[in-house]
Every structure is written in C-alpha cells, then in structure tokens.
Design a protein around this motif. Structure first.
Motif, short mmCIF file in Angstrom:
data_model
loop_
_atom_site.label_atom_id
_atom_site.label_comp_id
_atom_site.label_asym_id
_atom_site.label_seq_id
_atom_site.Cartn_x
_atom_site.Cartn_y
_atom_site.Cartn_z
N SER A 99 0.82 -1.21 0.00
CA SER A 99 0.00 0.00 0.00
C SER A 99 0.85 1.26 0.00
N GLY A 100 2.17 1.13 0.14
CA GLY A 100 3.03 2.30 0.09
C GLY A 100 3.78 2.60 1.36
N ARG A 101 3.55 1.83 2.41
CA ARG A 101 4.30 2.04 3.65
C ARG A 101 5.78 1.72 3.43
N ALA A 102 6.65 2.55 3.97
CA ALA A 102 8.08 2.27 3.89
C ALA A 102 8.43 1.16 4.87
N PRO A 103 9.34 0.26 4.51
CA PRO A 103 9.71 -0.84 5.42
C PRO A 103 10.15 -0.34 6.79
N GLY A 104 10.85 0.78 6.82
CA GLY A 104 11.32 1.30 8.09
C GLY A 104 10.23 1.84 8.99
N ASP A 105 8.99 1.90 8.49
CA ASP A 105 7.86 2.37 9.30
C ASP A 105 7.28 1.28 10.18
N VAL A 106 7.71 0.02 9.98
CA VAL A 106 7.01 -1.11 10.58
C VAL A 106 7.89 -1.85 11.60
N LEU A 107 7.31 -2.09 12.76
CA LEU A 107 7.93 -2.91 13.82
C LEU A 107 7.01 -4.09 14.09
N VAL A 108 7.56 -5.30 14.12
CA VAL A 108 6.79 -6.52 14.39
C VAL A 108 7.29 -7.11 15.71
N ILE A 109 6.35 -7.38 16.61
CA ILE A 109 6.67 -7.96 17.92
C ILE A 109 6.02 -9.33 18.02
N GLU A 122 19.28 -13.00 12.39
CA GLU A 122 20.15 -11.84 12.59
C GLU A 122 20.84 -11.87 13.95
N LEU A 123 20.15 -12.38 14.97
CA LEU A 123 20.76 -12.46 16.29
C LEU A 123 21.92 -13.46 16.31
N SER A 124 21.94 -14.38 15.35
CA SER A 124 23.06 -15.33 15.30
C SER A 124 24.38 -14.63 14.98
N PHE A 125 24.30 -13.41 14.46
CA PHE A 125 25.51 -12.64 14.18
C PHE A 125 25.88 -11.71 15.33
N GLY A 126 25.09 -11.76 16.40
CA GLY A 126 25.39 -10.93 17.56
C GLY A 126 24.38 -9.81 17.74
N GLU A 127 24.19 -9.39 18.99
CA GLU A 127 23.21 -8.36 19.29
C GLU A 127 23.61 -7.01 18.70
N ALA A 128 24.90 -6.74 18.63
CA ALA A 128 25.33 -5.44 18.10
C ALA A 128 24.87 -5.25 16.66
N ALA A 129 25.08 -6.29 15.84
CA ALA A 129 24.66 -6.20 14.44
C ALA A 129 23.13 -6.15 14.34
N TYR A 130 22.46 -6.91 15.21
CA TYR A 130 21.00 -6.95 15.20
C TYR A 130 20.42 -5.56 15.49
N TRP A 131 20.88 -4.91 16.56
CA TRP A 131 20.35 -3.60 16.93
C TRP A 131 20.84 -2.50 16.01
N ALA A 132 21.95 -2.73 15.33
CA ALA A 132 22.40 -1.74 14.35
C ALA A 132 21.39 -1.64 13.21
N GLN A 133 20.80 -2.77 12.84
CA GLN A 133 19.77 -2.74 11.80
C GLN A 133 18.53 -2.03 12.29
N HIS A 134 18.22 -2.18 13.58
CA HIS A 134 17.10 -1.44 14.16
C HIS A 134 17.35 0.06 14.05
N ASP A 135 18.57 0.49 14.41
CA ASP A 135 18.89 1.91 14.42
C ASP A 135 18.93 2.50 13.01
N ALA A 136 19.25 1.65 12.02
CA ALA A 136 19.29 2.13 10.64
C ALA A 136 17.90 2.50 10.13
N ASP A 155 15.86 1.20 8.06
CA ASP A 155 15.64 1.10 6.63
C ASP A 155 14.94 -0.19 6.23
N ASP A 156 14.45 -0.95 7.21
CA ASP A 156 13.77 -2.20 6.91
C ASP A 156 12.80 -2.52 8.04
N VAL A 157 11.87 -3.45 7.77
CA VAL A 157 10.99 -3.95 8.82
C VAL A 157 11.86 -4.56 9.92
N PHE A 158 11.54 -4.28 11.17
CA PHE A 158 12.33 -4.82 12.27
C PHE A 158 11.46 -5.76 13.09
#
Length: 210
Positions: free
Chosen positions: A109-119, A131-145, A147-150
């Motif tokens: 519908s046009g929502r940007a991926p970075g607009d969405v959080l899934v719990i 993603e957590l298999s690569f470590g929490e630092a890399a995982y949360w870095a994607q959250h801070d970016a 630019d994608d659904v988290f």
C-alpha cells in the motif's frame, strides 16, 4: 472496552489494505529466512523535487516584502493521536503468518519498510533469530538504521523505538507476556497497531492491560 473482532482489514486515514482472515487455514509451511526488503516506491501524492527559479533583480522594497518581520504566534501542534487498533483473528500457530501478510499488505500500500515494527510473544520471527546469530550489536544496528521492517521478541521489544505501525503476533507465550507486550506495542505505535491472535485472549488482555 473489549474489541469486537472485525473482518480482517487494515485501514488508516487515507489508505488501508485489507488482510485475509488467518483463522481456519492450514498451518503455513516454514518460510526461508527473508532477506532485506527492497525499498518501497515513493508514496502517492508526494511532490517531486522543486525546479530552481532564475535569480531576479530585487529592489530594497521588494526585499522587504519578500522577507517580512517575525510573524505573530502560531497555533501549537496538536498532541499525537492514539493509534488505531486493528484485530486480525488467528490461532497461535497462524498468528505469525497473519502478521507477515499484514506487513506485506502495508508495504504494497506504500508504507516504507522502516515504518514497521513486528513484535512476537512466542517463538521469534525467523529473521530475528537469523540476525541475532551474528550478535546483538549487528542486530540492533539494523534497528537503528530504520531502513527495513524490524522484528523483535516481546522480551526485548522495550528497547525498540517507536514506529508509525506496530504489528503484534500473539503466537504463543503466557497471558502475562501478552499483557506486557500489548500495552508496550500501543506505546510504540505512532498511527496503527495491528494485533494478530486469538480474539478471546486478546480481548481479555486488552480489557485488563490496556
């Protein structure tokens, strides 16, 4: 006040995709770990870049008219509205799949991926586990970016920042976990909160915890 299960749909102000009910479906086959989602196209109605105008010769009077003095007080911005809550009935086994369908419809519908959080309240989403298999630092870095659904487990969702849309998959876990995750999700949702799960369980939690 308990929510009344609706025809599964996602609607917000000017747009809103409809989600297909997830209850009664056969258990979905495991999906491969999703890769990064492509950036969404510009949303309709967004103006394009302005074209520069050629410079003009201005007289002092013209400059004074073009740059008036400080204006009077403007109206203060209105307080942020409470997010709309949408319930999509689904079994615990189908809640994650229903959440994925809701996310797909939002992006279409046009929502940007970075607009969405899934719990998730039960098993973590495969993307989060991968993603957590690569470590929490890399995982949360994607959250801070942003630019994608988290995707985040309810146990760590308190660390996630607010996003315009929050989708909760009640895919297991105790009532206590859901009772904690749902109010948190409503706080994090700027415009829309979508809850996928058993209506009786969700209504019981919402009537007490929200």
């Amino acid at each position: 006040m308990p929510l009344i299960p609706e025809e599964p749909q996602i609607h917000e102000s000017a747009q809103g995709p409809r989600a297909t009910p997830a209850s009664g479906r056969t258990a979905p086959t495991p999906r491969p770990v999703p890769g990064p989602r492509p950036a969404a196209p510009p949303r309709p109605g967004r103006p394009g870049p302005l074209r520069p105008t050629p410079p003009m010769q201005r007289t002092p009077r013209d400059a004074a008219a073009a740059n008036p003095g400080p204006a009077g007080p403007t109206a203060s911005a209105s307080a942020p509205a409470t997010p709309q809550i949408q319930l999509i009935p689904a079994s615990a086994e189908g809640a994650l799949d229903a959440a994925e369908e809701a996310v797909d419809l939002l992006l279409e519908s046009g929502r940007a991926p970075g607009d969405v959080l899934v719990i998730t309240t039960g098993e973590p989403h495969p993307w989060a586990a991968h993603e957590l298999s690569f470590g929490e630092a890399a995982y949360w870095a994607q959250h801070d970016a942003r630019d994608d659904v988290f995707y985040a487990d309810a146990a760590v969702a308190g660390r996630a920042a607010s996003r315009p849309v929050v989708v909760v998959a009640v895919n297991g876990g105790s009532d206590a976990v859901a009772a904690t995750a749902l109010p948190l999700a409503r706080e994090r949702a700027g415009a829309l909160l979508i809850v996928c799960g058993d209506p009786q369980q969700i209504n019981a939690v919402l009537s007490v915890g929200v």
